[in-house]
Design a protein around this motif. Structure first.
Motif, PDB file in Angstrom:
ATOM      1  N   LEU A  84      -5.262   4.015  -3.229  1.00  0.00           N
ATOM      2  CA  LEU A  84      -5.448   4.716  -1.879  1.00  0.00           C
ATOM      3  C   LEU A  84      -6.639   5.015  -1.436  1.00  0.00           C
ATOM      4  O   LEU A  84      -7.458   4.862  -0.374  1.00  0.00           O
ATOM      5  N   HIS A 109      -5.992  12.950   3.823  1.00  0.00           N
ATOM      6  CA  HIS A 109      -4.835  11.874   3.833  1.00  0.00           C
ATOM      7  C   HIS A 109      -6.515  10.611   3.051  1.00  0.00           C
ATOM      8  O   HIS A 109      -7.490  10.784   3.440  1.00  0.00           O
ATOM      9  N   PRO A 110      -5.760  10.227   2.379  1.00  0.00           N
ATOM     10  CA  PRO A 110      -6.915   8.742   2.023  1.00  0.00           C
ATOM     11  C   PRO A 110      -7.282   8.203   3.491  1.00  0.00           C
ATOM     12  O   PRO A 110      -8.010   7.621   3.750  1.00  0.00           O
ATOM     13  N   SER A 111      -6.303   8.061   4.916  1.00  0.00           N
ATOM     14  CA  SER A 111      -7.133   7.378   6.189  1.00  0.00           C
ATOM     15  C   SER A 111      -8.483   8.404   6.642  1.00  0.00           C
ATOM     16  O   SER A 111      -8.223   8.108   7.679  1.00  0.00           O
ATOM     17  N   LEU A 154       1.614  12.536  -0.220  1.00  0.00           N
ATOM     18  CA  LEU A 154       1.060  12.633   0.708  1.00  0.00           C
ATOM     19  C   LEU A 154       1.091  13.770   1.771  1.00  0.00           C
ATOM     20  O   LEU A 154       0.952  14.394   2.362  1.00  0.00           O
ATOM     21  N   VAL A 190       2.594   7.958   4.155  1.00  0.00           N
ATOM     22  CA  VAL A 190       1.764   7.232   3.407  1.00  0.00           C
ATOM     23  C   VAL A 190       0.299   6.203   4.195  1.00  0.00           C
ATOM     24  O   VAL A 190      -0.332   6.421   4.405  1.00  0.00           O
ATOM     25  N   LEU A 191       1.771   5.571   5.463  1.00  0.00           N
ATOM     26  CA  LEU A 191       0.839   5.290   6.404  1.00  0.00           C
ATOM     27  C   LEU A 191       0.088   5.698   7.458  1.00  0.00           C
ATOM     28  O   LEU A 191      -0.226   5.193   8.568  1.00  0.00           O
ATOM     29  N   ASN A 192       1.079   7.537   7.455  1.00  0.00           N
ATOM     30  CA  ASN A 192       0.368   8.036   8.126  1.00  0.00           C
ATOM     31  C   ASN A 192       0.886   7.503  10.029  1.00  0.00           C
ATOM     32  O   ASN A 192       0.371   7.724  10.916  1.00  0.00           O
ATOM     33  N   ARG A 230       0.826  -1.566  -0.049  1.00  0.00           N
ATOM     34  CA  ARG A 230      -0.541  -0.125   0.119  1.00  0.00           C
ATOM     35  C   ARG A 230       0.965   0.748  -0.062  1.00  0.00           C
ATOM     36  O   ARG A 230       0.008   2.425  -0.718  1.00  0.00           O
ATOM     37  N   ASP A 278      -0.244  -1.737   6.852  1.00  0.00           N
ATOM     38  CA  ASP A 278       1.051  -1.962   5.827  1.00  0.00           C
ATOM     39  C   ASP A 278       2.343  -2.543   7.803  1.00  0.00           C
ATOM     40  O   ASP A 278       3.584  -2.523   6.748  1.00  0.00           O
ATOM     41  N   THR A 290     -10.282   5.113   3.776  1.00  0.00           N
ATOM     42  CA  THR A 290      -9.495   3.514   3.492  1.00  0.00           C
ATOM     43  C   THR A 290      -8.422   3.207   4.904  1.00  0.00           C
ATOM     44  O   THR A 290      -8.495   4.054   5.298  1.00  0.00           O
ATOM     45  N   THR A 291      -8.623   2.670   5.225  1.00  0.00           N
ATOM     46  CA  THR A 291      -7.905   1.578   6.513  1.00  0.00           C
ATOM     47  C   THR A 291      -6.826   1.670   5.859  1.00  0.00           C
ATOM     48  O   THR A 291      -6.459   0.441   4.938  1.00  0.00           O
ATOM     49  N   PHE A 292      -5.202   2.183   6.400  1.00  0.00           N
ATOM     50  CA  PHE A 292      -4.715   1.498   6.619  1.00  0.00           C
ATOM     51  C   PHE A 292      -3.564   1.169   7.498  1.00  0.00           C
ATOM     52  O   PHE A 292      -3.002   1.556   8.509  1.00  0.00           O
TER      53      PHE A 292
END
Lengths: 348, 503
Positions: free
Chosen positions: A211, A257-259, A249, B70-72, A203, B41, B37-39
């Protein structure tokens, strides 16, 4: 007790392979890993990289064991078949599989470990980039040329890699660069084990549309378009030390942000495009003067946030081949050759 | 100096700000259609972390930081971020950006629209926008920002070009469409604003676009097409923030229809989570729906400059009114109303003619055809004793473009002022008398014209001074205007001072 895949060190395998050392790819403490990597060696001195997979994940509490077993088996067989197919086609820029097999390290099904053996690389590009004396613009462009070639070879076999990232771009010294790890690949008109996933590859490297959950029904757009994006992202990593998705991002507000985002990708696209423009500004200053315009153009085309517009404009009208990276093979080859011959100004 | 009036037909016309500010204000937030979106990884993150720990070099650090962004997920990447930012590494800007994000170090520059040094800033901002678009031409938000900058510079043809490109790229984007509508309303082309809004299928479902459609239709003298859709959306369970401008726009329609109870209900709904535009609208609506009031916490919301400017003006706090009008102008640099208010308050009520001239020039940048503002500039320059400059500016006033009576009266009076300052007292007096004759039905304009004539007579120390002051005071008695009263009080003091000097 370590999981089965982690218990291969010292074992003798089929075809004369011996497991000589383990490649640690994650913290030992997490304990949640179900695959492992090893260096294997034959008496002849030939060395290889072994990727081991066990089925112990299927026996965890709460897991649907038959379904999980089927999934793991399917994934393994799919990767094995793809690797074999690539060997059959003699792809020069895709890491070659040199063996596979099964070894039992404990009683029962979950004690079995399947493995694939690949030719052994000297390391990935990050290792080379860490040795500054080897890294110049010509080297970076040659890496991109060879990676683009590897993707093009896969694409001619209707295979999308989907997980191209720096750790999968491997250096084979005199042989140059090859793409590794086809574990997340997909093949046109074949059911791939990752088809059901929103994001097949990691991801953290995925193109933005994935995303945000925009999944094109068009295989070329969703799969090959993803490879194009990854190729552009690799160019950014080589020249500006950042992966495109991370940089995008970082330029985006946290609210988008996608989250956090609760709208569609089309809703957020203008913000992503603005972030992309900002990212290009930062990439631009890292590029050598003589390469800036061309490399920026390539990155702009490959990483275009709108997947429908990704790729070379001249290929956009093509029905079956609109995401081809053939042109980029040519562009990177020409730029690399010019840089190698000192024909372009490659200082920043 | 033209008096300025509160807008009798205020509508909820979308604000048009820099996209970064609109983003900060939450006006770009989407209508929710899915869960985020749940992130996770863990595997990738752990691999990159382990690799960085084993190989503390830039490629491994930047690879880890890219993944973390990206994963914050920034819990274990501080070392890598600090490494990238350390001077010895000399990392590229892109890698530093990742590190800054990981360490929560902001890099975003707030757009500098400050009023001081306006032209140079505008040129610099336009150059930046052009450079950005050379890098990536397919950027609708930067195109909208560029369009706004051109509008601020008064280059409306270029503003339209940039906006057309933005709309072509993002024909359904809320920010783009609202900005495009605002530009066309600024250019007195409400039909084009309506065409753009009605051309998007989004307008039926997005309350922000619907609110803009209601306002544009009202300016065009038409009815909104989406009454049913609007009511349905207002009754939905959407976040009140998304509904506030639509409720406010519908409330305004109810005032026009004379149904105050409906208006009150809609404005009350709007105030649950209002923009500054809604707050200004409610303040405007208070005169029609007296039971409406703005609670104290509304003044703490961001950018309530317009409402504050009117509030301070109404309560006679001239300095605060001017400060708020300056903020309002800074916020809406292409709008003429804040400039009109700022020039008036500074020149007439604070006697700060330099500030008034400065504000007028800024307003004229974006509104070169705003003749009333040009009149105010002439007034400020002449009042400051800069007669040559004033006359030069006066030569550019296009009197035929002064369509409203208030502007015509002001321009006649200002010509009287110029004549007085050149020593042509009879001519000046005659022009002021023309202004007075023409403004009998307009009590406020009449009162100010009388007061300004008195001011000139006093300054010129003519025998007519005391009579003129008396007349001005008589005019003011029935008006009950705090502003006129304040001006006359200062004139009385001035007259007394000059009398004392004469003695």
């Amino acid at each position: 007790m370590p999981r089965p895949a982690r218990r291969l060190l010292g074992l003798d395998l089929d075809d004369g392979w011996k497991v000589v050392s383990e490649v640690i790819r994650g913290p030992e403490a997490t304990g949640g890993r179900f695959s492992a990597g090893y260096i294997v060696e034959r008496a002849s001195g030939e060395r290889g990289f072994l990727k081991a997979l066990d089925y112990s994940r299927a026996t965890l509490p709460g897991v649907d064991t038959p379904a999980e077993l089927q999934r793991l088996t399917t994934e393994y067989l799919f990767e094995r078949d793809i690797v074999s197919a690539c060997v059959g086609k003699s792809f020069s820029r895709v890491v070659r599989g040199i063996g596979y097999g099964k070894v039992t390290v404990a009683p029962g099904l979950d004690g079995q470990v399947e493995y694939l053996i690949f030719e052994l690389a000297a390391g990935d590009i990050r290792k080379q980039m860490s040795q500054a004396r080897r890294v110049d613009a010509a080297w970076r462009l040659r890496v991109l040329h060879q990676v683009a070639t590897g993707l093009f070879q896969l694409h001619t076999a209707q295979v999308a890699h989907q997980d191209l990232k720096p750790s999968n771009v491997l250096d084979f010294d005199s042989e140059g660069i090859k793409i590794g790890d086809l574990g997340r690949a997909a093949k046109l008109r074949e059911n791939s084990p990752h088809d059901g996933y929103q994001i097949a590859g990691a991801r953290a490297y995925a193109p933005p549309e994935l995303l945000y959950g925009e999944l094109s029904a068009d295989w070329q757009c969703r799969r090959i378009g993803c490879d194009l994006y990854h190729l552009g992202s690799l160019a950014v990593f080589l020249f500006a030390s950042a992966n495109m998705t991370g940089l995008l991002l970082a330029e985006l507000s946290l609210a988008a942000h996608p989250s956090q985002w609760r709208g569609t990708y089309r809703d957020v696209l203008p913000q992503v495009q603005k972030a992309f423009g900002q990212a290009l500004g930062k990439i631009s200053v890292a590029l050598p003067d003589g390469l800036r315009e061309e490399v920026l153009t390539v990155v702009r085309q490959l990483c275009e946030p709108d997947p429908l517009l990704r790729g070379h404009p001249r290929d956009r009208r093509s029905i079956n081949n609109r995401y081809t990276c053939e042109r980029y093979v040519g562009v990177f080859n020409r730029l690399a050759s010019e840089a190698e011959l000192g024909k372009v100004l490659t200082t920043i | 100096m033209s008096t300025f009036n509160d807008n009798p037909n205020r509508r909820v016309i979308p604000r048009w700000r820099n996209s970064l500010i609109a983003l900060e204000l939450g006006e770009l937030q989407p209508l929710p259609v899915r869960e985020p979106t749940t992130f996770t990884d863990e595997e990738t993150f752990d691999e990159r972390l382990t690799e960085w720990q084993a190989n503390p070099t830039l490629p491994y650090a930047s690879d880890l930081l890219s993944v973390a962004v990206v994963l914050n997920r920034f819990d274990a990447v501080r070392d890598a971020a600090e490494f990238v930012l350390s001077p010895s590494v000399d990392a590229p800007l892109a890698a530093r950006r990742l590190a800054n994000r990981a360490l929560s170090i902001s890099e975003e520059e707030a757009p500098d629209d400050s009023v001081a040094g306006h032209e140079q800033r505008l040129r610099a901002a336009l150059a930046r926008a052009r450079a950005r678009l050379r890098l990536y031409p397919r950027d609708p938000l930067v195109l909208v920002d560029q369009s706004r900058l051109y509008a601020l510079a008064g280059r409306l043809d270029k503003a339209q070009d940039a906006m057309r490109r933005a709309v072509a790229l993002a024909p359904d984007d809320r920010f783009v469409l609202r900005s495009a509508a605002r530009l066309n309303l600024h250019q007195h082309n409400p039909n084009e604003a309506l065409r753009l809004l009605r051309g998007s299928t989004r307008t039926r479902v997005d309350p922000w676009l619907l609110a803009a459609e209601v306002a544009a239709a009202s300016v065009a003298g038409k009815s909104t097409r989406y009454v049913r859709e609007g009511r349905r959306i207002l009754a939905s369970d959407l976040d009140p923030w998304h509904l506030n401008e639509l409720a406010s726009a519908f409330g305004t329609l109810e005032i026009q229809d004379g149904t105050k109870s409906h208006a009150r209900r809609l404005f009350t709904q709007a105030l649950r989570a209002p923009t500054d535009n809604t707050i200004a609208q409610v303040q405007w609506a208070e005169r029609y729906v007296p039971s409406l009031t703005l609670s104290a916490d509304m003044w703490k919301r961001p950018r309530v400059y317009e409402a504050r400017a009117w509030d301070k003006y109404a309560s006679g706090h001239w300095r605060e009114a001017f400060a708020a009008s300056e903020e309002w102008l800074k916020d809406e640099l292409f709008a003429s109303r804040p400039a009109l208010m700022g020039t008036f308050v500074s020149a007439v009520l604070l006697e700060d003619f330099e500030a008034s001239a400065r504000i007028a020039r800024i307003g004229l940048h974006a509104n070169p055809d705003e003749q009333v503002l040009r009149n105010n500039l002439v007034f400020a320059l002449a009042s400051a004793g800069r007669i040559d400059e004033a006359e030069k500016e006066a030569s550019t006033v296009r009197a035929s473009h002064l369509t409203e009576i208030g502007g015509q009266i002001a321009w006649t009076a200002t010509r009287g002022l110029l004549a007085f300052r050149r020593g042509r007292f009879d001519e000046g007096r005659s022009l002021y008398m023309q202004a007075l004759d023409g403004s009998k039905a307009y009590t406020q304009n009449h009162a100010f014209a009388a007061a300004f004539l008195a001011r000139e007579e006093i300054i010129a120390r003519t025998p007519e001074a005391s009579g003129a002051l008396q007349r001005a005071e008589n005019n003011a008695k029935t008006l009950g205007s705090m502003a006129v009263g304040d001006l006359l009080e200062r004139l009385r003091r001035l007259a007394a001072t000059l009398d004392a000097l004469r003695v």
